[in-house]
Motif scaffolding. Structure first.
Motif, PDB file in Angstrom:
ATOM      1  N   ALA A 210      94.136   6.606 -56.986  1.00 59.97           N
ATOM      2  CA  ALA A 210      93.557   5.269 -56.893  1.00 59.97           C
ATOM      3  C   ALA A 210      94.658   4.208 -56.883  1.00 59.97           C
ATOM      4  N   GLY A 211      95.674   4.391 -57.713  1.00 53.09           N
ATOM      5  CA  GLY A 211      96.791   3.446 -57.714  1.00 53.09           C
ATOM      6  C   GLY A 211      97.518   3.434 -56.388  1.00 53.09           C
ATOM      7  N   ALA A 212      97.729   4.623 -55.826  1.00 53.40           N
ATOM      8  CA  ALA A 212      98.403   4.717 -54.527  1.00 53.40           C
ATOM      9  C   ALA A 212      97.571   4.062 -53.426  1.00 53.40           C
ATOM     10  N   GLY A 218      96.466  -2.146 -49.231  1.00 53.48           N
ATOM     11  CA  GLY A 218      96.464  -3.602 -49.234  1.00 53.48           C
ATOM     12  C   GLY A 218      95.072  -4.187 -49.353  1.00 53.48           C
ATOM     13  N   ALA A 219      94.064  -3.333 -49.545  1.00 51.53           N
ATOM     14  CA  ALA A 219      92.678  -3.796 -49.643  1.00 51.53           C
ATOM     15  C   ALA A 219      92.390  -4.350 -51.033  1.00 51.53           C
ATOM     16  N   ALA A 222      87.712  -4.563 -55.068  1.00 55.07           N
ATOM     17  CA  ALA A 222      86.252  -4.536 -54.879  1.00 55.07           C
ATOM     18  C   ALA A 222      85.871  -3.820 -53.585  1.00 55.07           C
ATOM     19  N   ASP A 223      86.666  -4.025 -52.518  1.00 49.74           N
ATOM     20  CA  ASP A 223      86.363  -3.370 -51.247  1.00 49.74           C
ATOM     21  C   ASP A 223      86.563  -1.861 -51.348  1.00 49.74           C
ATOM     22  N   LEU A 224      87.643  -1.455 -52.028  1.00 51.62           N
ATOM     23  CA  LEU A 224      87.876  -0.019 -52.216  1.00 51.62           C
ATOM     24  C   LEU A 224      86.763   0.600 -53.055  1.00 51.62           C
ATOM     25  N   ARG A 225      86.317  -0.135 -54.056  1.00 49.51           N
ATOM     26  CA  ARG A 225      85.209   0.361 -54.881  1.00 49.51           C
ATOM     27  C   ARG A 225      83.957   0.552 -54.038  1.00 49.51           C
ATOM     28  N   MET A 226      83.658  -0.434 -53.191  1.00 49.54           N
ATOM     29  CA  MET A 226      82.448  -0.336 -52.370  1.00 49.54           C
ATOM     30  C   MET A 226      82.542   0.786 -51.348  1.00 49.54           C
TER      31      MET A 226
END
Length: 276
Positions: A210-212, A218-219, A222-226
């Protein structure tokens, strides 16, 4: 920058020395370490990294271009008083001591270039997230040298001294929050039937991945979560559980209370009247 003198020989000093040697930021022959006690520790650092730790270390202090204060906060006043007669006027100071303001260092070591930084314990593996603040006497050349030194143990962010309280709360204490989260995930995974070794491997890789993703994509978080959260799916159910448990409020309270404690510690007079 040549002739770097470390005052203190603990884990943070070693992390920076290791980074300097690993990244060839300075020649180990130009690095010296002084410590009030624990000669065994000095011998170890000398053998492991080739830095000066014997009687010549005090002589090197007199020629130092940079003094790195890496003692415990409770020992800072005494350490500054002991080295003050030997520190050359042109030497800059980099402090990695929590809670000791720049004004206290100026009072203890005189009017000079002072940088105050807040690394975290991940410096030990070269992955610290470090904040650094300067006083008005630090030159551009000195800033470049100090940034390079701190970059040898991870990433560096320049902030104001007042913002260092938030840095302390966020990244200085941050590894403990991640470890606490890992503890909770591991306990929950074991309760769900996974073995400890399996759960830990999965948790470590999940946190690293997740950190990587945050760094490389660069997102927005919140977008990565969605992207992971399908309507009616397992992730949505898990996120709802976090919301019901007041997750965001708890994180916000965590940072606020840690920042407030940093301010309280920084407000304690660090230099006795005789040194003011």
């Amino acid at each position: 920058m040549k002739n770097i003198a470390f005052i203190g020989a603990g884990s943070m000093a070693e992390a920076i020395i290791s980074g300097i040697c690993r990244n060839h930021t300075a020649d180990p022959a130009d690095v010296s370490v002084l410590n009030k006690s624990d000669d065994e520790r000095l011998v170890f650092l000398g053998d492991a990294y080739g830095v000066a730790t014997t009687g010549s270390a005090r002589e090197k202090l007199k020629e130092a271009e940079l003094i790195v204060l890496a003692v415990k906060p409770k020992d800072a006043v005494t350490a500054m008083a002991e080295i003050a007669p030997f520190v050359p006027p042109h030497a800059a100071v980099l402090s990695v001591i929590a809670g000791i303001p720049i004004s206290a260092i100026e009072a203890g070591l005189g009017c000079r270039a002072v940088a105050r930084s807040m690394p975290n314990t991940s410096a030990a593996i070269g992955r610290s997230a470090t904040g650094v603040a300067w006083n008005d006497h630090v030159t551009d050349e000195q800033k470049t040298a100090i940034r390079s030194l701190l970059a040898s143990i991870g990433t560096v962010a320049e902030v104001t001294e007042d913002e260092l309280h938030a840095v302390t709360a966020l990244s200085g204490s941050g590894p403990a929050y991640i470890y606490y989260l890992a503890e909770a995930l591991e306990d929950a995974a074991r309760a769900a039937g996974l073995g400890q070794a399996t759960a830990r491997d999965l948790i470590i890789q999940t946190i690293e991945g997740a950190g990587a993703m945050l760094r490389s994509s660069g997102a927005e978080p919140a977008d990565l979560r969605m992207d992971v959260t399908s309507p009616g799916g397992t992730t949505e159910a898990g996120i709802q559980g976090l919301r019901e448990g007041g997750f965001q409020e708890a994180v916000s309270r965590c940072i606020r209370q840690a920042e407030q404690r940093s301010r309280e510690l920084g407000a304690v007079p660090a230099v006795p009247p005789r040194l003011r």
